[in-house]
Design an enzyme around this catalytic site. Sequence first.
Site, PDB file in Angstrom:
ATOM      1  N   GLU A  98       2.253  -4.004  11.510  1.00 41.15           N
ATOM      2  CA  GLU A  98       1.423  -2.441  11.101  1.00 41.15           C
ATOM      3  C   GLU A  98       2.107  -1.255  12.140  1.00 41.15           C
ATOM      4  O   GLU A  98       2.339  -1.635  13.307  1.00 41.15           O
ATOM      5  CB  GLU A  98      -0.150  -2.787  11.443  1.00 41.15           C
ATOM      6  CG  GLU A  98      -0.740  -3.834  10.501  1.00 41.15           C
ATOM      7  CD  GLU A  98      -1.221  -2.830   9.232  1.00 41.15           C
ATOM      8  OE1 GLU A  98      -0.730  -1.991   9.104  1.00 41.15           O
ATOM      9  OE2 GLU A  98      -1.790  -4.041   8.510  1.00 41.15           O
ATOM     10  N   HIS A 157       0.951  -1.140  -0.216  1.00 40.70           N
ATOM     11  CA  HIS A 157      -0.132   0.020   0.151  1.00 40.70           C
ATOM     12  C   HIS A 157       0.968   1.354   0.317  1.00 40.70           C
ATOM     13  O   HIS A 157       1.686   1.644   0.743  1.00 40.70           O
ATOM     14  CB  HIS A 157      -0.820  -0.068   1.243  1.00 40.70           C
ATOM     15  CG  HIS A 157      -1.561  -1.141   1.280  1.00 40.70           C
ATOM     16  ND1 HIS A 157      -2.293  -1.883   2.386  1.00 40.70           N
ATOM     17  CD2 HIS A 157      -2.353  -2.004   0.250  1.00 40.70           C
ATOM     18  CE1 HIS A 157      -3.275  -2.668   2.200  1.00 40.70           C
ATOM     19  NE2 HIS A 157      -3.277  -2.798   0.752  1.00 40.70           N
ATOM     20  N   GLU A 164       1.513   4.051   2.561  1.00 39.37           N
ATOM     21  CA  GLU A 164       2.016   3.789   4.041  1.00 39.37           C
ATOM     22  C   GLU A 164       3.350   3.791   3.978  1.00 39.37           C
ATOM     23  O   GLU A 164       4.134   2.786   4.154  1.00 39.37           O
ATOM     24  CB  GLU A 164       1.212   2.170   4.167  1.00 39.37           C
ATOM     25  CG  GLU A 164      -0.219   2.096   4.354  1.00 39.37           C
ATOM     26  CD  GLU A 164      -0.660   0.762   4.401  1.00 39.37           C
ATOM     27  OE1 GLU A 164       0.145  -0.032   4.681  1.00 39.37           O
ATOM     28  OE2 GLU A 164      -1.890   0.418   4.258  1.00 39.37           O
ATOM     29  N   HIS A 189       3.430  -2.746   6.863  1.00 44.62           N
ATOM     30  CA  HIS A 189       2.152  -1.820   6.616  1.00 44.62           C
ATOM     31  C   HIS A 189       2.245  -0.751   7.514  1.00 44.62           C
ATOM     32  O   HIS A 189       3.117  -0.538   8.568  1.00 44.62           O
ATOM     33  CB  HIS A 189       1.122  -2.448   6.518  1.00 44.62           C
ATOM     34  CG  HIS A 189       0.960  -3.557   5.288  1.00 44.62           C
ATOM     35  ND1 HIS A 189       0.191  -3.097   4.343  1.00 44.62           N
ATOM     36  CD2 HIS A 189       1.599  -4.688   5.174  1.00 44.62           C
ATOM     37  CE1 HIS A 189       0.131  -4.365   3.513  1.00 44.62           C
ATOM     38  NE2 HIS A 189       0.913  -5.062   3.818  1.00 44.62           N
TER      39      HIS A 189
END
Length: 383
Positions: free
Chosen positions: A339, A170, A173, A263
């Site tokens: 994350e 992504h 990010e 991420h």
Amino acid sequence: MTSRLKISSFFDGGNIEVIDATEPDNIRVNIPKDTNSDFFQWFYFRLQGGMGEQCVIRFENAADAAFAEGWDDYQAVASYDREHWFRVPTEYLDGVLEVTHTPEQDSVYYAYFAPYSYERHLDMVAWAASYEDCITHHIGETVEGRDITMLEVSKTQGLAKNIWIIARQHPGETMAEWFMEGLLERIFDESHPVARALLEQCRFYIVPNMNPDGAVHGNLRVNSKGVNLNREWKRATQERSPEVLAVQKKMSETGVDLFLDIHGDETLPVNFVDGCEGVPNFDQRMADMEAIFEEIFTAVSPDFQNEIGYENVRYGEETLTVASKWVGNTYRCLSLTLEMPFKDNQNLPDEVVGWSPERCKILGADVLYPIYHVVNSEHMKGD
């Protein structure tokens, strides 16, 4: 009267639509959609002419963003030199995100998170290639023809554990590639005992940017085809998702003993990992390795925690289309999504910079500790 304010985003990763910039205290903008997609949330632009005046920037379509709940308690970042990024007062009310800031210089940049440019990516790849323990591999091309580069790092020519780490599926990010920069700096530190030991035991296969097209376009979530790469692992095609296909092909050649997919999360204000519980091949060995990873990372880094994270039912039928789930299920290895927050880390906040590039890099460096413990656990030594 012509406004002396100027807003621009025609640069690498830039993204904004100006509705009105006549008055400093009522600048109206929208966040454009990702390329060929309805996703949007990433913004990055330059404001000129506002020095010494209170500038109020209203993002009028914020309520329709991909993760509108992420605006709560969020603070935008700003920079004068695009090196040091700091947080600026931001409020989300009645569906409008409002940034209030009095610039100290005539030119200031605002962004959703500190950008990581494609030029910096190329610089990092070139810098890594200067080390004798690193080999750069061209493993494919994006839809628009940009290089997909993999770094192979090791000190051994013999049998070794295969550690795969990828980032920026992504593209918005950006904290993920800052993380990779810190990871590589630690790996190449010849005086660091954990790095030295791991390079004698493992081969690292590192893809710092999985989605260069999306990064250049200023997308939050998709490539130039409008495809979310982290839902393509069960059905990747050359036409839609050559970035995933290239990595899967290389993985089939090397095998995978440990996989990390890096991420950023728009909503949760913490660092955490999401594992493979629930995939068909998940077993006690994989569960034990996940527990070791989380226990060690929590012990060595106050910026990491394992109490807040995703629920196991988050992905539903899409589970095996997600990178970490597909890799874990296919190779029966430790496979995690890591994350980091767009917001600050609520467990160790920093009022000036929030969660920042510098902190991403430190977390990236520290991830070698849990990797080392897993590699040297009975679960992997017995392979």
